[in-house]
Design an enzyme around this catalytic site. Structure first.
Site, PDB file in Angstrom:
ATOM      1  N   ARG B  16       0.619  -1.530  -0.144  1.00  0.00           N
ATOM      2  CA  ARG B  16      -0.020  -0.259  -0.418  1.00  0.00           C
ATOM      3  C   ARG B  16       0.815   0.828   0.059  1.00  0.00           C
ATOM      4  NH1 ARG B  16      -2.651   1.312   6.239  1.00  0.00           N
ATOM      5  NH2 ARG B  16      -1.150  -0.252   6.945  1.00  0.00           N
ATOM      6  N   GLU B  64     -18.733   3.821  -0.383  1.00  0.00           N
ATOM      7  CA  GLU B  64     -18.036   3.325  -1.156  1.00  0.00           C
ATOM      8  C   GLU B  64     -18.700   3.245  -2.330  1.00  0.00           C
ATOM      9  OE1 GLU B  64     -18.414   2.096   1.754  1.00  0.00           O
ATOM     10  OE2 GLU B  64     -15.972   2.659   2.091  1.00  0.00           O
ATOM     11  N   PHE B  89     -14.579  -3.061   1.688  1.00  0.00           N
ATOM     12  CA  PHE B  89     -15.396  -2.400   1.227  1.00  0.00           C
ATOM     13  C   PHE B  89     -15.621  -2.103  -0.576  1.00  0.00           C
ATOM     14  CE2 PHE B  89     -13.501  -1.516   4.848  1.00  0.00           C
ATOM     15  CZ  PHE B  89     -14.281  -1.219   6.137  1.00  0.00           C
ATOM     16  N   HIS B 114      -5.469  -3.939   2.047  1.00  0.00           N
ATOM     17  CA  HIS B 114      -6.634  -4.879   3.248  1.00  0.00           C
ATOM     18  C   HIS B 114      -6.593  -6.262   2.672  1.00  0.00           C
ATOM     19  CE1 HIS B 114      -5.359  -1.553   5.215  1.00  0.00           C
ATOM     20  NE2 HIS B 114      -5.797  -1.836   6.343  1.00  0.00           N
ATOM     21  N   ASP B 122      -8.171  -6.781  13.004  1.00  0.00           N
ATOM     22  CA  ASP B 122      -9.629  -6.648  12.509  1.00  0.00           C
ATOM     23  C   ASP B 122     -10.647  -7.951  12.368  1.00  0.00           C
ATOM     24  OD1 ASP B 122      -8.673  -4.068  13.322  1.00  0.00           O
ATOM     25  OD2 ASP B 122      -8.893  -3.688  11.174  1.00  0.00           O
ATOM     26  N   ARG B 172      -1.539  -4.995   3.186  1.00  0.00           N
ATOM     27  CA  ARG B 172      -1.552  -3.459   4.682  1.00  0.00           C
ATOM     28  C   ARG B 172      -0.094  -4.220   5.063  1.00  0.00           C
ATOM     29  NH1 ARG B 172      -2.291  -4.649   9.950  1.00  0.00           N
ATOM     30  NH2 ARG B 172      -2.948  -3.334  11.111  1.00  0.00           N
TER      31      ARG B 172
END
Lengths: 294, 319
Positions: B16, B64, B89, B114, B122, B172
């Protein structure tokens, strides 16, 4: 109803849009007449007064654009293009046919006069917002008009876009709500109630003009007001009649959905609209019956 | 085989960050490039662009679906919108990517950080094991998953130069550096990054480095494993796959994704039509993830180096 002083032919334009819409849905043996007829006067005004004849090109930032977010009403859009001479008068009769530019819901890849593909509710509104943002980012002067359906207000994406457009103060974006109070299965209020709709849009930061969507003078005044409004986008909340112009369709939710129109329905519709069969391109020479099982 | 790879080390940047920096570097060359964010610029690498070119950075908030469809509209005015969000998302806006981007054939780039189990603690709600399958199923959509920071920089440029919809996965966690500055990237081309004769391991993203380590492990046992970096999942490099199938006679696929529909599915589809051979899949076995450190999750879900090596031995036995 009054006509617009600056556009005296609007009543005739709208009548032709309705007649092309009915004829194309009849030939296709499916399509959504109710919402096409309710939107016809608004489309007649926009395509007479606001949307130019330029060949649509992505990089042209000076032309105005129109997006039909309620894509199921596309027979009226194709009819407006045909009446305006941007496509052939018989093109709408190819509605929903294999390989046709007149796809069952608007597709930019099939017909360049369509600015973006629609037919999944809410997305045309977001795309219109993106166009307004893109034009402004590049210093263009073009305005963006987008027509929404009332059932479409139930999509969360509409409110995402409404917030975003107000945040970016997109005053060259004008949304027109074809508020005919009905959706596919029933009245809006029996599905998921929308009111108080004008208050909701105001609370989301929009300038709201409420009009009779069949009154050309009111439509003209509302568009003028939208153009004068700075610092926020405008919603023209246009009260309309579902199936407007065809007596047996007016205010019947049955005529929202994709329906097969009989020859009898079609002939009655044309009589209601005051259109002779000879006025419908392709009616007498057999073109119009080509795709229909008799 | 070209550009013999070396594992330069395990302390590389995350993909990223590599993406975010590459994007800044492309800004002058592509003045129509704009970046769209949904309140996760710090997580996607897009914050670099926001800092450097704030007037070309558009915040869409946590919305989104509107962002992706609006990107289609922005592209219709001649801009090149790069939509950035977390993979899961992006999946939320899948239908917007389908209708307003791919069906309208708009020049929009969707870049998702991610992906896979890489998000770690998470948990499953933020992890994404379905994106390659979902975006691969959309016509007009190109799907890319680069393997290290060098390749991410090259893929970012290739994605912007390509005219049409692209979905690109970044990542990530810091990812081992695999390639040197001589590395090349071309959309639709896979690369043999380590040659071998007994089995081909086809991998993408973070699994390329693990596959190279697995090949080293196998080498110690006298098994010669070829490793292919398949950074473009769509369009797939059918010719390379066919050649590898013929030359090594069996295959393993390795991806940080569900076992259905991703790289493994794409490779299997290709081989059954061209040169069938035994294929073993290293992927998450149709389960959701859970909280845990990325390395723990890799072991728990059987995506690790030893799992890849085991799969290679199984594939060889099935020849």
């Amino acid at each position: 109803m009054t006509t617009s002083p600056s556009h005296p032919d609007l009543r005739e334009t709208a009548r032709l849009i309705r007649c092309h819409s009915i004829a194309s849905i009849y030939v296709a043996t499916s399509g959504h007449p109710g919402g096409a007829l309710s939107a016809a006067d608004l489309l007649a005004y926009l395509y007479s007064a606001e949307i130019g004849d330029e060949e649509p090109r992505d990089g042209d930032l000076t032309r105005n654009r129109f997006i039909l977010s309620k894509g199921h009403a596309c027979p009226a859009l194709y009819a407006a293009l045909a009446v305006k001479g941007q496509i052939s008068p018989t093109d709408p009769l190819q509605l929903r046919k294999l390989g046709s530019t007149m796809q069952g819901h608007p597709h930019v890849g099939a017909l360049p006069h369509v600015e973006t593909s629609t037919g999944s509710l809410g997305q045309g509104f977001s795309a219109a917002l993106g166009m307004a943002l893109g034009i402004r980012h590049q210093g263009g002067s073009g305005r963006v008009y987008v027509m929404l359906g009332d059932g479409e207000m139930q999509e969360g994406e509409v409110w995402e876009a409404a917030q975003c457009a107000a945040h970016y103060k997109l005053d060259k974006l004008t949304a027109i709500l074809d508020y005919n109070k009905m959706q596919s299965d029933d009245l809006n209020e029996n599905i998921i109630g929308l009111e108080p709709l004008a208050d909701k849009w105001r609370a989301f930061g929009w300038h709201v003009v409420e009009i009779d969507g069949h009154d050309f003078a009111a439509i003209e005044a509302a568009v003028a007001e939208a153009k004068r409004t700075t610092g926020k986008p405008t919603l023209i909340l246009a009260h309309t009649l579902k199936g407007k112009g065809v007596s047996f369709m007016e205010n019947y939710p049955t005529w929202h959905g994709s329906v097969t129109m009989s020859l009898d329905d079609t002939e009655k519709s044309l009589i209601d609209l005051g259109v002779a069969q000879s006025d419908v391109p392709g009616w007498l020479d057999g073109t119009i019956h080509g795709g229909h099982t008799q | 085989m070209s550009n013999a790879p070396q594992l330069i080390g395990s302390s590389g940047d995350s993909l990223r960050e590599a993406f975010g920096k590459a994007l800044v570097g492309l800004a002058d060359e592509f003045p129509n490039l704009v970046v769209l964010d949904a309140d996760v610029a710090g997580g996607t690498g897009a914050h670099n662009f926001r800092t450097a070119h704030g007037h070309r950075f558009y915040q869409f908030g946590i919305a989104e679906q509107n962002m992706v469809a609006a990107a289609g509209g922005m592209a219709a005015t001649g801009l090149i919108p790069v939509v950035t969000t977390f993979a899961v998302f992006a999946l939320r806006a899948l239908e917007q990517a389908r209708l307003s981007v791919a069906y309208a054939n708009r020049n929009v780039k969707i870049v998702a950080s991610h992906p896979g189990l890489d998000v770690g603690p998470d948990g499953a709600s933020a992890q994404c094991l379905e994106d390659l399958a979902a975006f691969r199923a959309i016509p007009n959509m190109t799907v890319i998953s680069p393997a290290d920071q060098i390749e991410t920089e090259l893929a970012t440029r290739a994605m912007i130069e390509h005219v049409g919809p692209v979905y690109m996965r970044t990542g990530r966690s810091p990812t081992p550096r695999i390639f040197g500055s001589e590395h090349t990237f071309k959309i639709g081309k896979g690369q043999i990054v380590r040659d071998g004769t007994d089995v081909t391991i086809v991998a993408c993203g973070v699994q390329v480095a693990r596959s190279l380590d697995a090949a080293t492990l196998l080498n110690g046992e006298g098994i010669s494993a070829r490793v292919v970096n398949m950074a473009t999942i769509k369009p797939l490099d059918h010719d390379l796959l066919q050649r590898c199938a013929i030359e090594t006679g069996c295959m393993v696929t390795a991806e940080d994704h569900n076992m259905f529909g991703g790289l493994g599915g794409a490779v299997a589809e290709s081989l059954v039509q061209r040169s069938p051979c035994p294929v073993e899949f290293i992927a998450v076995n149709d389960r959701f993830g859970q909280s845990g450190e990325p390395d723990e999750l890799v072991q728990h879900y059987n995506l690790g180096i030893t799992h890849i090596a085991d799969a290679a031995r199984r594939a060889i036995k099935r020849k």
